[in-house]
Write an enzyme that holds these catalytic residues in place. Structure first.
Site, PDB file in Angstrom:
ATOM      1  N   TRP A 132       0.687  -1.326  -0.079  1.00 38.24           N
ATOM      2  CA  TRP A 132       0.042   0.126  -0.018  1.00 38.24           C
ATOM      3  C   TRP A 132       0.768   1.497   0.120  1.00 38.24           C
ATOM      4  CZ3 TRP A 132      -0.621   4.039   3.216  1.00 38.24           C
ATOM      5  CH2 TRP A 132      -1.901   4.916   2.900  1.00 38.24           C
ATOM      6  N   HIS A 133       1.808   1.146   0.755  1.00 39.29           N
ATOM      7  CA  HIS A 133       2.888   2.356   0.866  1.00 39.29           C
ATOM      8  C   HIS A 133       3.431   2.824  -0.640  1.00 39.29           C
ATOM      9  CE1 HIS A 133       2.400   2.271   5.165  1.00 39.29           C
ATOM     10  NE2 HIS A 133       2.880   3.342   5.269  1.00 39.29           N
ATOM     11  N   GLY A 134       3.858   1.717  -1.347  1.00 40.59           N
ATOM     12  CA  GLY A 134       4.496   2.040  -2.713  1.00 40.59           C
ATOM     13  C   GLY A 134       4.295   0.650  -3.619  1.00 40.59           C
TER      14      GLY A 134
END
Length: 397
Positions: free
Chosen positions: A317-319
């Site tokens: 989700w972060h990257g």
């Protein structure tokens, strides 16, 4: 950055003033209009994508509630995930396949044109999934469609969160204006801008060596440690600054959104860290990933798998890159070790001095901070470069 754009603050002033002077029944419509206008100004035609996605999801969930067709609800969830997957992970998938084919000495796939990631789509998607799940479970109060769209297109939280819950957002649409909201909102915005522009910007000068392989190669061990610790604080002040601005702007509307950070670097364990860091994301992951996998109600080996899977999703989700997956699994491993310590080790230890008990002293804070700091090597760098930095930090290369 939009928060240094004079037009953004003029827009906020007009939206807030309009919201408070019109009758309460029109407030959701003001928020929808403001959100669409905001998104169109900063992201252009992608606002059509988000509108269509929201409309289709809303129609499907209404149909799923009224009918017995079992496929409608899963179709809504899968559709939302696929939209995020296409825009956020297509490039990662093509690059990964090309690397694998290159390793196997096979012809490369044609390189796809880089797909632009729509602004804030990760937050939009998680809030939409939350709404669909809770609506299907019957946990949401009765409301009009415009309230649903005002929730999704509430512009203060569209770009960087926090991730809201409809149950907490909806009742506040009819709240009366209070001067306290204005004072708290302006204060939080000021704190957020100070964190973002002054603290993060200044400390970032110390973090420069860890941003590139060349910087790592040219720095000594002491400089690398200082740089990595500095980067750890840059991430905090930058992200919590964004959250403060969003929370403060929401308060100008008289709406309280979830807190996102509570002094995370004072956590005494990695589990406590995730109760203090990006709190709204941690709550979402727990509710919609960890619990459906079985949470801690399953045998111990499954619990460890659940933790690893949940944190891998957090990383993705972060990257959209493998280093973020590694970062997430690094945290998952720390959570597994912490749980193993609590369940298998701590209960069997003989009495020891209080200052040696992890979780109750500065020693525990230091150990937790060290683990979080080391995990940052895979947040800031590709996997190979991050591993190289890890070895350099301990003098192994």
């Amino acid at each position: 950055m939009m928060y240094t754009d004079w037009f953004y603050w003029l827009f906020v002033f007009v939206a807030v003033a309009t919201y408070h002077v019109i009758p309460h029944r029109f407030r959701p419509l003001v928020l929808v209009t403001a959100g669409i206008t905001f998104y169109y100004y900063y992201a252009g035609s992608y606002v059509v994508l988000l509108l269509l996605e929201a409309i289709i999801a809303f129609v499907l969930i209404q149909a799923a509630i009224k009918r017995t067709n079992r496929w409608i609800y899963p179709a809504a969830i899968i559709g939302v995930i696929l939209v995020l997957g296409y825009f956020k992970y297509s490039n990662m998938l093509v690059m990964t396949l090309n690397d694998l084919l290159g390793f196997l000495h096979k012809p490369f796939l044609p390189k796809a044109e880089q797909i632009v990631l729509p602004l804030g789509i990760s937050y939009f998607t998680f809030e939409l999934i939350h709404y669909l799940v809770e609506r299907k479970r019957g946990n949401l109060p009765e409301h009009k469609p415009v309230s649903f769209f005002s929730f999704l297109f509430f512009f203060p939280t569209m770009v960087a969160g926090p991730i809201k819950q409809f149950q907490g957002f909806y009742p506040q649409l009819t709240a009366r204006f209070q001067l306290d909201h204005l004072l708290i909102g302006v204060t939080r915005i000021g704190i957020g801008l100070f964190k973002k522009l002054v603290l993060a910007g200044t400390i970032d000068l110390l973090a420069q060596p860890v941003y590139s392989q060349a910087g790592i190669a040219g720095a000594d061990i002491e400089t690398l440690w200082i740089s990595l610790v500095a980067y750890t604080f840059v991430i905090y002040f930058d992200f919590s600054g964004y959250s403060d601005i969003a929370i403060g702007t929401a308060r100008l509307f008289g709406i309280v959104v979830p807190e996102n950070f509570r002094f995370p670097y004072l956590a005494r364990s990695i589990a406590e860290f995730w109760n203090r860091w990006h709190i709204s994301l941690g709550s979402w992951l727990t509710r919609y990933i960890y619990f459906p996998l079985g949470g801690s109600r399953v045998p111990a080996p499954r619990v460890y798998v659940n933790l690893m899977c949940t944190m891998a999703v957090s990383g993705l989700w972060h990257g959209a890159a493998w280093n973020f997956v590694v970062w997430g699994m690094f945290h998952g491993l720390m959570l597994c070790i912490h749980r193993f310590y609590l369940k298998q080790v701590k209960t069997k230890l003989k009495p020891v001095p209080n200052w040696l008990k992890p979780g109750t002293t500065l020693l525990a804070i230091g150990i937790t901070f060290l683990g979080v700091t080391l995990s940052r090597v895979f947040f800031v760098l590709p996997v190979a470069d991050g591993w190289n930095l890890m070895l350099r930090l301990f003098g192994l290369r």
